[in-house]
Design a protein around this motif. Structure first.
Motif, PDB file in Angstrom:
ATOM      1  N   LEU A  36       9.787 127.276  19.487  1.00 55.98           N
ATOM      2  CA  LEU A  36      10.540 126.820  20.416  1.00 55.98           C
ATOM      3  C   LEU A  36       9.729 125.889  21.403  1.00 55.98           C
ATOM      4  O   LEU A  36      10.389 124.854  21.788  1.00 55.98           O
ATOM      5  CB  LEU A  36      10.941 127.913  21.467  1.00 55.98           C
ATOM      6  CG  LEU A  36      11.860 127.732  22.608  1.00 55.98           C
ATOM      7  CD1 LEU A  36      12.963 127.060  22.355  1.00 55.98           C
ATOM      8  CD2 LEU A  36      12.104 129.016  23.508  1.00 55.98           C
ATOM      9  N   SER A  59      18.122 128.058  24.153  1.00 59.70           N
ATOM     10  CA  SER A  59      17.375 129.319  24.711  1.00 59.70           C
ATOM     11  C   SER A  59      18.132 129.700  25.949  1.00 59.70           C
ATOM     12  O   SER A  59      18.258 128.845  26.825  1.00 59.70           O
ATOM     13  CB  SER A  59      15.985 129.013  24.995  1.00 59.70           C
ATOM     14  OG  SER A  59      15.441 129.942  25.944  1.00 59.70           O
ATOM     15  N   CYS A  89      17.052 133.045  27.343  1.00 60.45           N
ATOM     16  CA  CYS A  89      15.963 133.720  28.153  1.00 60.45           C
ATOM     17  C   CYS A  89      14.777 132.990  28.467  1.00 60.45           C
ATOM     18  O   CYS A  89      13.786 133.875  28.850  1.00 60.45           O
ATOM     19  CB  CYS A  89      15.958 135.028  27.421  1.00 60.45           C
ATOM     20  SG  CYS A  89      15.089 134.872  25.543  1.00 60.45           S
ATOM     21  N   GLY A  90      14.684 131.922  27.874  1.00 57.35           N
ATOM     22  CA  GLY A  90      13.468 131.219  28.168  1.00 57.35           C
ATOM     23  C   GLY A  90      12.120 131.640  27.254  1.00 57.35           C
ATOM     24  O   GLY A  90      11.110 131.715  27.797  1.00 57.35           O
ATOM     25  N   GLY A  91      12.557 132.097  26.200  1.00 59.64           N
ATOM     26  CA  GLY A  91      11.525 132.416  25.201  1.00 59.64           C
ATOM     27  C   GLY A  91      11.064 133.801  25.379  1.00 59.64           C
ATOM     28  O   GLY A  91       9.688 134.137  25.109  1.00 59.64           O
ATOM     29  N   GLY A 111      12.388 136.408  23.764  1.00 61.23           N
ATOM     30  CA  GLY A 111      12.775 137.271  22.806  1.00 61.23           C
ATOM     31  C   GLY A 111      13.911 138.312  23.152  1.00 61.23           C
ATOM     32  O   GLY A 111      14.286 139.320  22.784  1.00 61.23           O
ATOM     33  N   ILE A 112      14.859 137.889  24.153  1.00 63.47           N
ATOM     34  CA  ILE A 112      16.127 138.646  24.516  1.00 63.47           C
ATOM     35  C   ILE A 112      17.425 137.890  24.054  1.00 63.47           C
ATOM     36  O   ILE A 112      18.213 138.786  23.383  1.00 63.47           O
ATOM     37  CB  ILE A 112      16.141 138.737  26.083  1.00 63.47           C
ATOM     38  CG1 ILE A 112      14.825 139.365  26.610  1.00 63.47           C
ATOM     39  CG2 ILE A 112      17.570 139.565  26.433  1.00 63.47           C
ATOM     40  CD1 ILE A 112      14.567 139.267  28.028  1.00 63.47           C
ATOM     41  N   CYS A 113      17.488 136.676  24.043  1.00 66.72           N
ATOM     42  CA  CYS A 113      18.867 136.096  23.819  1.00 66.72           C
ATOM     43  C   CYS A 113      19.324 135.816  22.597  1.00 66.72           C
ATOM     44  O   CYS A 113      20.334 135.833  22.173  1.00 66.72           O
ATOM     45  CB  CYS A 113      18.912 134.787  24.849  1.00 66.72           C
ATOM     46  SG  CYS A 113      17.869 133.529  24.441  1.00 66.72           S
ATOM     47  N   SER A 114      18.233 135.648  21.663  1.00 69.72           N
ATOM     48  CA  SER A 114      18.303 135.277  20.194  1.00 69.72           C
ATOM     49  C   SER A 114      19.029 133.906  19.999  1.00 69.72           C
ATOM     50  O   SER A 114      19.661 134.043  19.068  1.00 69.72           O
ATOM     51  CB  SER A 114      19.026 136.340  19.412  1.00 69.72           C
ATOM     52  OG  SER A 114      20.344 136.283  19.425  1.00 69.72           O
ATOM     53  N   LYS A 115      19.220 133.162  21.108  1.00 68.09           N
ATOM     54  CA  LYS A 115      19.724 131.843  20.895  1.00 68.09           C
ATOM     55  C   LYS A 115      19.065 130.889  20.123  1.00 68.09           C
ATOM     56  O   LYS A 115      19.441 129.767  19.819  1.00 68.09           O
ATOM     57  CB  LYS A 115      20.136 131.271  22.368  1.00 68.09           C
ATOM     58  CG  LYS A 115      20.863 132.226  23.112  1.00 68.09           C
ATOM     59  CD  LYS A 115      22.489 131.904  22.920  1.00 68.09           C
ATOM     60  CE  LYS A 115      23.244 132.654  23.853  1.00 68.09           C
ATOM     61  NZ  LYS A 115      24.838 132.811  23.591  1.00 68.09           N
ATOM     62  N   CYS A 116      17.538 131.074  20.091  1.00 60.13           N
ATOM     63  CA  CYS A 116      16.750 130.194  19.670  1.00 60.13           C
ATOM     64  C   CYS A 116      16.478 130.388  17.957  1.00 60.13           C
ATOM     65  O   CYS A 116      15.590 129.877  17.273  1.00 60.13           O
ATOM     66  CB  CYS A 116      15.218 130.582  20.047  1.00 60.13           C
ATOM     67  SG  CYS A 116      14.713 131.894  19.847  1.00 60.13           S
ATOM     68  N   LEU A 144      13.094 134.246  15.252  1.00 60.09           N
ATOM     69  CA  LEU A 144      13.349 133.741  16.586  1.00 60.09           C
ATOM     70  C   LEU A 144      12.396 132.663  16.955  1.00 60.09           C
ATOM     71  O   LEU A 144      11.269 132.924  16.739  1.00 60.09           O
ATOM     72  CB  LEU A 144      13.110 135.002  17.711  1.00 60.09           C
ATOM     73  CG  LEU A 144      14.019 136.235  17.676  1.00 60.09           C
ATOM     74  CD1 LEU A 144      13.521 137.365  18.692  1.00 60.09           C
ATOM     75  CD2 LEU A 144      15.701 135.759  17.835  1.00 60.09           C
ATOM     76  N   CYS A 164      11.212 131.433  19.434  1.00 61.72           N
ATOM     77  CA  CYS A 164      10.391 131.440  20.720  1.00 61.72           C
ATOM     78  C   CYS A 164       9.237 132.439  20.295  1.00 61.72           C
ATOM     79  O   CYS A 164       7.922 132.540  21.037  1.00 61.72           O
ATOM     80  CB  CYS A 164      11.053 131.993  21.833  1.00 61.72           C
ATOM     81  SG  CYS A 164      11.857 133.599  21.633  1.00 61.72           S
TER      82      CYS A 164
HETATM   83 FE1  FES Z   1      15.656 133.622  23.858  1.00 60.86          FE
HETATM   84 FE2  FES Z   1      14.006 133.365  21.791  1.00 60.86          FE
HETATM   85  S1  FES Z   1      14.513 131.973  23.417  1.00 60.86           S
HETATM   86  S2  FES Z   1      15.138 134.949  22.250  1.00 60.86           S
END
Ligand code: FES
Length: 652
Positions: free
Chosen positions: A24, A36, A38-40, A42-47, A90, A92
């Motif tokens: 990321l 992203s 959640c800003g890296g 590891g919560i949102c999984s958008k990355c 992921l 991030c």
């Molecule tokens: Fe949110 Fe990786 S940026 S899980």
């Protein structure tokens, strides 16, 4: 350096990064579009990314045995709880170990391509006005007193580089318990600001918010109001719906509404209230249909003609009813939902596209955004047919615009057997060259009138009248088979060889369908009907022709028919009538509801808003009412197809 090489696909961007750099981080440094929320953390999984291992040749580099770090505990926890798709990591958490090719799948891109619908002239790239951000906010400290909002603002600045954020009172009213419930971790929806507006916190949720926020693209027509509800994170249309414009009770067409406001002291206010209520009803309906909370609708784009524009805003349309047709403003407007008493999120941003001129509204601007004549290499004529035809002609060099008063005949109004498009209305017609008898199709059935089983159609919907597309085909077919002459007169049975022609007062009429046996109507085409169509089509053609004069051309490369009407008419018949300039039939296309598409583009791609504002400023506006050539073209265009102009392609 000897640092490993990281190549991103599909962008082709590449760079060398130290071992241990999260993907990321590498993406951000290279300007690769990797999402992203959640800003890296590891919560949102958008990355999510897909690394390629082994030997690869992409974008001219060969990568050997690409490598990422092993799964760490954060990624493992995500995998155990939610599961990642095969081959996904992921971005991030996974870090550079050796040379590697990283594919960013479409769903991990913020600026993803929105799925195109048929007949749309341009791709839509998502560039949403409002995005979600997960932030960790500093806790209050007695020794360093500051407000919760200020610490939230600091967090947005430090963690997301969003500065100068503001929030409305309703956020202040709800924010404190949410911050505490989320143990100082919250997700906020931030409208990123546009024009003179600062970024603004629209919603706030404790912890990580799994949901999304929505936008509306609204096409406010004089007859119907149509809206698309879109997910602002994916660009997907979740629901589309429409209602009748409740202003109809004040007058069918725009000019009768303008005169209603002139005759009645509170007339404009009443109409403003009616249209806003109609919109609120539609928004409730569409939210129910999609199963979402209306408060989550944070952005909306409206397109409409100038009269609707003024009435929605609560501006008396008086000036639009008389020369020189001055608009209150021709600029784009940025408002809030509560300015217009709309029932979505109270501070939802409302964007109204600019109007082009007093007769050429924001709906035409939306058509220009969707059909992009200003980006066309060849010369394109775009006509949006309604009770007023709005016409654009142009290419990369310049674009001209005008409107022409076609009247409601193309919608089936003012035609003796005319009706709106609805089941039972004749929409397709063919006349037999020998017997001069018509065969036809009605809306709601695939059968032609001479096919077996048509009786059942009559039993269900009946044959009730002729809609706009039907009347165009009807008159064109009558012309093609000698029932109507070029000046527009229906001939006698002797002249035409058809016993369907009968004397009807002082002129002849043509019998299309006699429903007496089935308890239905007698459907005829009278000479007055032909006249109405001649006037409407002459208005349309002469507007287009005038723009061609101004452009200095006598033909166009292609024609785009916009609007619901454009989607239904037969291009061949339109050309037989001389509605549109002569052009190869395969270069005449229908763009469907281009104004609605333009609204959707402006909703999903905020950069397009500035783009269309610049385009509209550059469009040359032609006022048909003061152009002497318009009258001349109109008179010539009353004949079918035209009294003076040859239609060489049509005739070949
Ligand atoms: Fe949110 Fe990786 S940026 S899980």
């Amino acid at each position: 350096t000897n640092d490993p090489l990281v190549v991103f696909t599909p962008s082709g961007k590449r760079g060398r990064f130290a071992v241990g750099t999260p993907i990321l981080t590498a993406a951000r440094q290279l300007g690769v579009d990797l999402d992203s929320v959640c800003g890296g953390r590891g919560i949102c999984s958008k990355c999510q990314i897909t690394p390629s291992y082994g030997e690869f040749s992409k974008h001219g580099v060969t990568v050997q045995g690409g490598a990422l770090s092993e799964w760490n505990s954060v990624e493992q926890r995500y995998q155990d709880k939610r599961g990642l798709k095969e081959g996904r990591r992921l971005g991030c958490q996974a870090a550079v170990q050796g040379d590697v090719v990283i594919d960013v799948p479409p769903e991990s891109q913020v600026h993803k391509q929105v799925v195109r619908k048929r007949a749309e002239a341009r791709d839509i790239v998502l560039d949403p006005s409002t995005r979600l951000y997960y932030v960790e906010v500093a806790e209050p400290d007695m020794h360093d007193p500051s407000g919760d909002l200020e610490r939230l603002r600091d967090a947005l600045k430090d963690q997301w580089e969003i500065e100068n954020v503001t929030a409305d009172l309703h956020i202040l009213q709800t924010m404190q318990p949410i911050l505490r419930k989320g143990a100082w971790k919250v997700t906020v929806a931030v409208h990123l600001g546009d024009g003179e507006n600062r970024p603004r916190i629209m919603n706030i949720w404790p912890g990580y918010y799994e949901g999304t926020v929505y936008g509306l693209a609204v096409d406010l027509g004089s007859t119907t109001i149509a809206a698309h509800l879109c997910d602002l994170q994916t660009g997907e249309v979740l629901a589309s719906s429409g209602v009748m414009n409740p202003q109809i009770r004040f007058g069918e067409d725009l000019m009768s509404r303008v005169s209603y406001s002139m005759m009645n002291a509170k007339g404009a206010d009443e109409m403003t209230r009616a249209v806003r209520e109609g919109m609120c009803g539609l928004f409730t309906q569409i939210a129910v249909e999609a199963g979402i909370d209306k408060e989550l609708i944070v952005d909306a784009v409206f397109v409409c003609n100038p009269v609707m524009h003024h009435l929605l805003l609560g501006i008396d349309p008086f000036e639009l009813g008389q020369a020189p047709f001055a608009l209150a403003t021709n600029n784009a407007l940025r408002l809030r939902a509560d300015d217009l008493a709309l029932n979505i999120h109270p501070s939802a941003r409302i964007y109204m596209l600019p109007c082009i001129a007093g007769h050429v509204g924001a709906d035409a601007a939306a058509v220009a955004l969707s059909e992009a004549p200003d980006k066309s290499d060849d010369l394109v004529l775009v006509v949006d047919v309604g009770t007023n035809a709005e016409i654009l002609l142009g290419n990369r060099d310049k674009v001209l615009a005008c409107s022409s008063p076609t009247g409601p005949a193309f919608e089936g109004a003012q035609i003796s057997s005319g009706q709106r498009a609805a089941p039972g209305a004749i929409e397709r017609v063919e006349i037999d060259p020998v017997s001069k008898a018509p065969r036809f199709k009605v809306i709601g059935s695939d059968l032609w009138s001479d096919e077996e089983g048509f009786d059942e159609v009559i039993a269900t919907s009946g044959v009730t009248g002729i809609c706009g597309s039907g009347i165009i085909e009807m008159v064109a077919e009558m012309r093609m088979h000698g029932i109507v002459d070029a000046p527009g007169l229906i001939g006698s049975p002797e002249q035409t060889g058809s016993d369907r022609c009968f004397l009807d007062g002082r002129t002849y009429s043509y019998r299309v369908y006699d429903g007496a046996a089935a308890g239905g109507p007698l459907i005829t085409i009278t000479n007055r009907d032909i006249r109405e169509i001649q006037m409407a089509k002459a208005a349309l053609y002469s507007g287009a022709r005038l723009l061609m004069d101004k452009f200095g051309v006598d033909k166009v490369d292609r024609v785009v028919l916009a609007g619901a009407f454009g989607a239904h008419i037969s291009t061949k018949h339109a050309m037989v009538l001389g509605m549109i300039p002569d052009a190869p039939l395969d270069r005449v296309t229908s763009a469907g509801n281009a104004a609605g598409t333009g609204a959707r583009i402006a909703l999903l791609n905020t950069a397009a808003r500035g783009e269309i504002e610049a385009t509209v400023r550059a469009i040359h506006k032609i006022e048909t009412a003061i152009e002497p050539r318009f009258q001349e073209h109109f008179v010539n265009a009353s004949a079918i197809p035209n009294a003076v102009e040859p239609f060489p392609i049509l005739n070949s």
